[in-house]
Design a protein around this motif. Structure first.
Motif, PDB file in Angstrom:
ATOM      1  N   THR A   7      84.624  22.792  12.783  1.00 22.74           N
ATOM      2  CA  THR A   7      84.408  21.356  12.918  1.00 22.74           C
ATOM      3  C   THR A   7      83.338  20.940  11.913  1.00 22.74           C
ATOM      4  O   THR A   7      82.245  21.506  11.901  1.00 22.74           O
ATOM      5  CB  THR A   7      83.959  21.001  14.338  1.00 22.74           C
ATOM      6  N   GLY A  60      75.390  14.567  19.215  1.00 24.54           N
ATOM      7  CA  GLY A  60      75.133  15.819  19.912  1.00 24.54           C
ATOM      8  C   GLY A  60      76.240  16.113  20.898  1.00 24.54           C
ATOM      9  O   GLY A  60      77.362  15.617  20.770  1.00 24.54           O
ATOM     10  N   LYS A  61      75.913  16.921  21.893  1.00 26.84           N
ATOM     11  CA  LYS A  61      76.876  17.308  22.917  1.00 26.84           C
ATOM     12  C   LYS A  61      76.318  16.885  24.267  1.00 26.84           C
ATOM     13  O   LYS A  61      75.120  17.022  24.522  1.00 26.84           O
ATOM     14  CB  LYS A  61      77.095  18.823  22.869  1.00 26.84           C
ATOM     15  N   PHE A  63      75.100  17.312  27.614  1.00 29.10           N
ATOM     16  CA  PHE A  63      74.561  18.481  28.283  1.00 29.10           C
ATOM     17  C   PHE A  63      74.612  18.323  29.803  1.00 29.10           C
ATOM     18  O   PHE A  63      74.945  19.250  30.519  1.00 29.10           O
ATOM     19  CB  PHE A  63      73.118  18.714  27.820  1.00 29.10           C
ATOM     20  N   ILE A  82      71.726  14.442  26.336  1.00 28.59           N
ATOM     21  CA  ILE A  82      72.439  14.904  25.135  1.00 28.59           C
ATOM     22  C   ILE A  82      71.684  16.111  24.578  1.00 28.59           C
ATOM     23  O   ILE A  82      70.454  16.110  24.533  1.00 28.59           O
ATOM     24  CB  ILE A  82      72.474  13.793  24.055  1.00 28.59           C
ATOM     25  N   GLU A  83      72.419  17.126  24.139  1.00 29.75           N
ATOM     26  CA  GLU A  83      71.796  18.265  23.469  1.00 29.75           C
ATOM     27  C   GLU A  83      72.072  18.143  21.977  1.00 29.75           C
ATOM     28  O   GLU A  83      73.222  18.008  21.561  1.00 29.75           O
ATOM     29  CB  GLU A  83      72.376  19.577  23.984  1.00 29.75           C
ATOM     30  N   ALA A  84      70.996  18.147  21.196  1.00 28.60           N
ATOM     31  CA  ALA A  84      71.115  18.084  19.745  1.00 28.60           C
ATOM     32  C   ALA A  84      70.064  19.010  19.145  1.00 28.60           C
ATOM     33  O   ALA A  84      68.885  18.899  19.479  1.00 28.60           O
ATOM     34  CB  ALA A  84      70.910  16.652  19.250  1.00 28.60           C
ATOM     35  N   GLY A 107      79.934  18.561  27.937  1.00 28.52           N
ATOM     36  CA  GLY A 107      80.583  19.320  26.870  1.00 28.52           C
ATOM     37  C   GLY A 107      81.188  18.459  25.784  1.00 28.52           C
ATOM     38  O   GLY A 107      81.516  18.955  24.712  1.00 28.52           O
ATOM     39  N   ASP A 108      81.353  17.154  26.029  1.00 26.14           N
ATOM     40  CA  ASP A 108      81.918  16.263  25.005  1.00 26.14           C
ATOM     41  C   ASP A 108      80.967  16.142  23.818  1.00 26.14           C
ATOM     42  O   ASP A 108      79.754  16.017  23.994  1.00 26.14           O
ATOM     43  CB  ASP A 108      82.156  14.848  25.556  1.00 26.14           C
ATOM     44  N   ALA A 109      81.509  16.168  22.610  1.00 30.50           N
ATOM     45  CA  ALA A 109      80.728  15.898  21.402  1.00 30.50           C
ATOM     46  C   ALA A 109      80.705  14.389  21.208  1.00 30.50           C
ATOM     47  O   ALA A 109      81.734  13.726  21.326  1.00 30.50           O
ATOM     48  CB  ALA A 109      81.350  16.577  20.195  1.00 30.50           C
ATOM     49  N   GLU A 111      78.969  10.989  18.891  1.00 34.92           N
ATOM     50  CA  GLU A 111      78.289  10.506  17.687  1.00 34.92           C
ATOM     51  C   GLU A 111      77.200   9.514  18.095  1.00 34.92           C
ATOM     52  O   GLU A 111      77.248   8.951  19.192  1.00 34.92           O
ATOM     53  CB  GLU A 111      79.279   9.811  16.748  1.00 34.92           C
TER      54      GLU A 111
END
Length: 120
Positions: A7, A60-61, A63, A82-84, A107-109, A111
């Motif tokens: 990705t 990010g993703k 979390f 969000i995890e970044a 788990g979703d990415a 923007e």
């Protein structure tokens, strides 16, 4: 040969890597342009979704989801985490309200600027 899924900037590419034998030069081969995987359709907002948008401040993703639909939140309460870059970033309610919809899943990415939830 090994297959990989890569990705890059939200575009998903399927890549096949072929290992050359020891000391053998790889034979030149024509390379096709990578094809981006189709993006998933945006999730539809729940009926009666709120007018106050809770948006990601950074890419990010997802979390953790801290709030549930129907829950009352105050301005500054965490709605989604969000995890970044190995950091957990809370995304907070911009105003007091009731959570009308959660538009992402763990788990979703996402923007920067993506809709995460709505409030009434």
């Amino acid at each position: 040969m090994k297959n990989y899924t890569i990705t890059v900037n939200g575009n998903v590419y399927d890549v096949v890597v072929e290992e050359a034998g020891a000391g053998a030069a790889p034979a030149p081969r024509p390379v096709a342009a990578p094809k981006a995987a189709p993006k998933p359709a945006p999730k539809a907002a729940a009926a009666g979704a709120g007018s106050i948008r809770v948006e990601a401040g950074a890419a990010g993703k997802v979390f953790k989801i801290e709030a549930n639909v129907g829950q009352t939140v105050k301005a500054g309460d965490a709605v989604v985490i969000i995890e970044a870059m190995k950091m957990e970033i809370p995304v907070v309610a911009p105003k007091d309200g009731t959570v009308a919809s959660i538009d992402v899943a763990v788990g979703d990415a996402v923007e920067a600027g993506a809709l995460l939830a709505t409030l009434n």
